[in-house]
Design a protein around this motif. Structure first.
Motif, PDB file in Angstrom:
ATOM      1  N   LEU A 137       4.027   4.099   5.067  1.00  0.00           N
ATOM      2  CA  LEU A 137       2.566   4.106   5.097  1.00  0.00           C
ATOM      3  C   LEU A 137       1.996   3.208   4.000  1.00  0.00           C
ATOM      4  N   TRP A 138       2.630   3.217   2.844  1.00  0.00           N
ATOM      5  CA  TRP A 138       2.176   2.353   1.748  1.00  0.00           C
ATOM      6  C   TRP A 138       2.301   0.880   2.143  1.00  0.00           C
ATOM      7  N   LEU A 139       3.382   0.523   2.819  1.00  0.00           N
ATOM      8  CA  LEU A 139       3.535  -0.870   3.282  1.00  0.00           C
ATOM      9  C   LEU A 139       2.388  -1.268   4.202  1.00  0.00           C
ATOM     10  N   ALA A 140       1.988  -0.354   5.073  1.00  0.00           N
ATOM     11  CA  ALA A 140       0.891  -0.664   5.993  1.00  0.00           C
ATOM     12  C   ALA A 140      -0.431  -0.797   5.252  1.00  0.00           C
ATOM     13  N   GLY A 141      -0.592  -0.052   4.151  1.00  0.00           N
ATOM     14  CA  GLY A 141      -1.869  -0.047   3.450  1.00  0.00           C
ATOM     15  C   GLY A 141      -1.949  -0.960   2.247  1.00  0.00           C
ATOM     16  N   ARG A 142      -0.865  -1.626   1.855  1.00  0.00           N
ATOM     17  CA  ARG A 142      -0.869  -2.373   0.596  1.00  0.00           C
ATOM     18  C   ARG A 142      -1.806  -3.580   0.622  1.00  0.00           C
ATOM     19  N   ARG A 143      -2.204  -4.012   1.796  1.00  0.00           N
ATOM     20  CA  ARG A 143      -3.158  -5.124   1.844  1.00  0.00           C
ATOM     21  C   ARG A 143      -4.500  -4.722   1.245  1.00  0.00           C
ATOM     22  N   ARG A 144      -4.715  -3.423   1.041  1.00  0.00           N
ATOM     23  CA  ARG A 144      -5.952  -2.941   0.450  1.00  0.00           C
ATOM     24  C   ARG A 144      -5.867  -2.818  -1.077  1.00  0.00           C
ATOM     25  N   LEU A 145      -4.747  -3.170  -1.654  1.00  0.00           N
ATOM     26  CA  LEU A 145      -4.611  -3.107  -3.111  1.00  0.00           C
ATOM     27  C   LEU A 145      -5.538  -4.125  -3.770  1.00  0.00           C
ATOM     28  N   PRO A 146      -6.083  -3.800  -4.920  1.00  0.00           N
ATOM     29  CA  PRO A 146      -6.928  -4.770  -5.626  1.00  0.00           C
ATOM     30  C   PRO A 146      -6.085  -5.908  -6.199  1.00  0.00           C
ATOM     31  N   GLN A 147      -6.707  -7.055  -6.391  1.00  0.00           N
ATOM     32  CA  GLN A 147      -5.978  -8.228  -6.857  1.00  0.00           C
ATOM     33  C   GLN A 147      -5.454  -8.078  -8.277  1.00  0.00           C
ATOM     34  N   ASP A 148      -5.980  -7.148  -9.044  1.00  0.00           N
ATOM     35  CA  ASP A 148      -5.466  -6.964 -10.401  1.00  0.00           C
ATOM     36  C   ASP A 148      -4.262  -6.035 -10.449  1.00  0.00           C
ATOM     37  N   SER A 149      -3.817  -5.549  -9.290  1.00  0.00           N
ATOM     38  CA  SER A 149      -2.627  -4.704  -9.227  1.00  0.00           C
ATOM     39  C   SER A 149      -1.375  -5.562  -9.286  1.00  0.00           C
ATOM     40  N   VAL A 150      -0.372  -5.100 -10.023  1.00  0.00           N
ATOM     41  CA  VAL A 150       0.905  -5.808 -10.082  1.00  0.00           C
ATOM     42  C   VAL A 150       1.586  -5.816  -8.723  1.00  0.00           C
ATOM     43  N   LEU A 151       1.145  -4.956  -7.822  1.00  0.00           N
ATOM     44  CA  LEU A 151       1.736  -4.867  -6.488  1.00  0.00           C
ATOM     45  C   LEU A 151       0.952  -5.651  -5.440  1.00  0.00           C
ATOM     46  N   TRP A 152      -0.108  -6.318  -5.848  1.00  0.00           N
ATOM     47  CA  TRP A 152      -0.926  -7.063  -4.892  1.00  0.00           C
ATOM     48  C   TRP A 152      -0.154  -8.248  -4.320  1.00  0.00           C
ATOM     49  N   CYS A 153      -0.380  -8.512  -3.037  1.00  0.00           N
ATOM     50  CA  CYS A 153       0.231  -9.658  -2.355  1.00  0.00           C
ATOM     51  C   CYS A 153      -0.826 -10.261  -1.444  1.00  0.00           C
ATOM     52  N   ALA A 154      -0.921 -11.581  -1.461  1.00  0.00           N
ATOM     53  CA  ALA A 154      -1.942 -12.254  -0.652  1.00  0.00           C
ATOM     54  C   ALA A 154      -1.625 -12.182   0.831  1.00  0.00           C
ATOM     55  N   THR A 155      -0.346 -12.222   1.178  1.00  0.00           N
ATOM     56  CA  THR A 155       0.044 -12.280   2.599  1.00  0.00           C
ATOM     57  C   THR A 155       1.162 -11.283   2.892  1.00  0.00           C
ATOM     58  N   PRO A 156       0.895  -9.989   2.802  1.00  0.00           N
ATOM     59  CA  PRO A 156       1.938  -9.011   3.121  1.00  0.00           C
ATOM     60  C   PRO A 156       2.295  -9.047   4.605  1.00  0.00           C
ATOM     61  N   LEU A 157       3.516  -8.670   4.924  1.00  0.00           N
ATOM     62  CA  LEU A 157       3.922  -8.573   6.332  1.00  0.00           C
ATOM     63  C   LEU A 157       3.001  -7.599   7.049  1.00  0.00           C
ATOM     64  N   PRO A 158       2.350  -8.025   8.133  1.00  0.00           N
ATOM     65  CA  PRO A 158       1.473  -7.083   8.849  1.00  0.00           C
ATOM     66  C   PRO A 158       2.283  -5.989   9.553  1.00  0.00           C
ATOM     67  N   ILE A 159       1.870  -4.768   9.353  1.00  0.00           N
ATOM     68  CA  ILE A 159       2.442  -3.615  10.049  1.00  0.00           C
ATOM     69  C   ILE A 159       1.427  -3.164  11.087  1.00  0.00           C
TER      70      ILE A 159
END
Length: 279
Positions: A137-159
């Motif tokens: 579920l986190w993989l599906a939602g990580r596109r919503r992470l803020p850009q200042d997060s160390v886990l942010w990614c501009a182009t995550p794999l779409p789920i």
């Protein structure tokens, strides 16, 4: 619950002959940064399932081989399975952010191997069990992470869709639940302390990312002794219309990832439906 219900144990599953994947792939230098690829017969392209194992985010409890049986069952039904592993909280580099960086890197690596193995990435369906349900579920939602997060990614794999089985999706609720089967300290080990001043739950707990913008099916056993059932209903209420809760009676935790059980039959049906052409 029927009076004669006896839940399966892990030995009931692992005592069966263990199938083996068709390919093993490294996405990093650590021994746990690995993916097993399960391929159907034929040339492809194959609908692709991204699978995340559970085990309380702890490598010493479980690794990707615990889902070999269900991965092989999906392979026999014509699905390719990208079965990922990651550093748990008990491994150097595990916890926050390493566990999450591993899961993200393993998912994103799928793009590079799709042409070689005939993997169809137009609609990727993720499935996770227990702690792996949280990570799927986190993989599906990580596109919503803020850009200042160390886990942010501009182009995550779409789920496109998630089927989460016995998921521990709400880390804050799990941390406050001493009756869960993962013990009382594991969430603290996963997210670390608050000395940095950052609210790590905002980066890691699925309810903080809602709405994730992805339909997800939640499959839970009504007699699960590892994941209290209230964690299922509470999360489903918070997720609202984008989540559907499927409760399987006379079912514990192991049944969720054991081929031939009613729970796994429900999960396979949901996976197949997630790949069906959209109206």
């Amino acid at each position: 619950m029927s009076d004669d219900f006896v839940p399966l144990t892990w030995a009931d599953l692992t005592g069966c002959p263990r199938p083996e994947p068709q390919a093993a792939i490294a996405y990093g230098d650590d021994p746990w940064q690995r993916v097993d690829l399960w391929l159907p017969d034929g040339p492809g392209p194959f609908p692709t399932v991204l699978m995340v194992h559970g085990g309380c985010w702890t490598t010493g409890i479980a690794d990707r081989t615990l889902t070999n049986w269900v991965a092989d069952d999906l392979r026999r039904d014509g699905f390719a399975v990208w079965n990922i592993d990651y550093r748990g909280v008990d491994r150097p580099g595990g916890g926050y952010p390493g566990t999450f960086q591993d899961v993200a890197a393993a998912a994103d690596a799928l793009r590079g191997y799709a042409p070689k193995y005939g993997l169809d990435l137009r609609r990727v369906v993720a499935i996770g069990h227990s702690a792996g349900g949280h990570l799927a579920l986190w993989l599906a939602g990580r596109r919503r992470l803020p850009q200042d997060s160390v886990l942010w990614c501009a182009t995550p794999l779409p789920i496109a869709h998630v089927v989460a089985c016995g998921a521990l999706a709400d880390l804050e609720a799990v941390a406050a639940s001493p009756d869960k089967g993962c013990g009382t300290d594991v969430v603290g080990d996963l997210v670390g302390d608050a000395s940095t001043g950052r609210d790590v739950y905002a980066d890691t707990s699925v309810p903080r990312l809602l709405p994730i913008g992805v339909r997800h099916d939640l499959v839970y056993g009504r007699e699960d002794r590892i994941v209290p059932y209230r964690l299922a209903t509470d999360y489903a209420d918070r997720a609202g219309a984008e989540a559907v809760l499927h409760t399987v009676p006379d079912t514990g935790h192991v049944e969720l990832v054991t081929p031939g059980t009613p729970a796994w039959t429900v999960t396979k049906r949901l996976i197949a439906a997630a790949f069906a052409p959209r109206a």
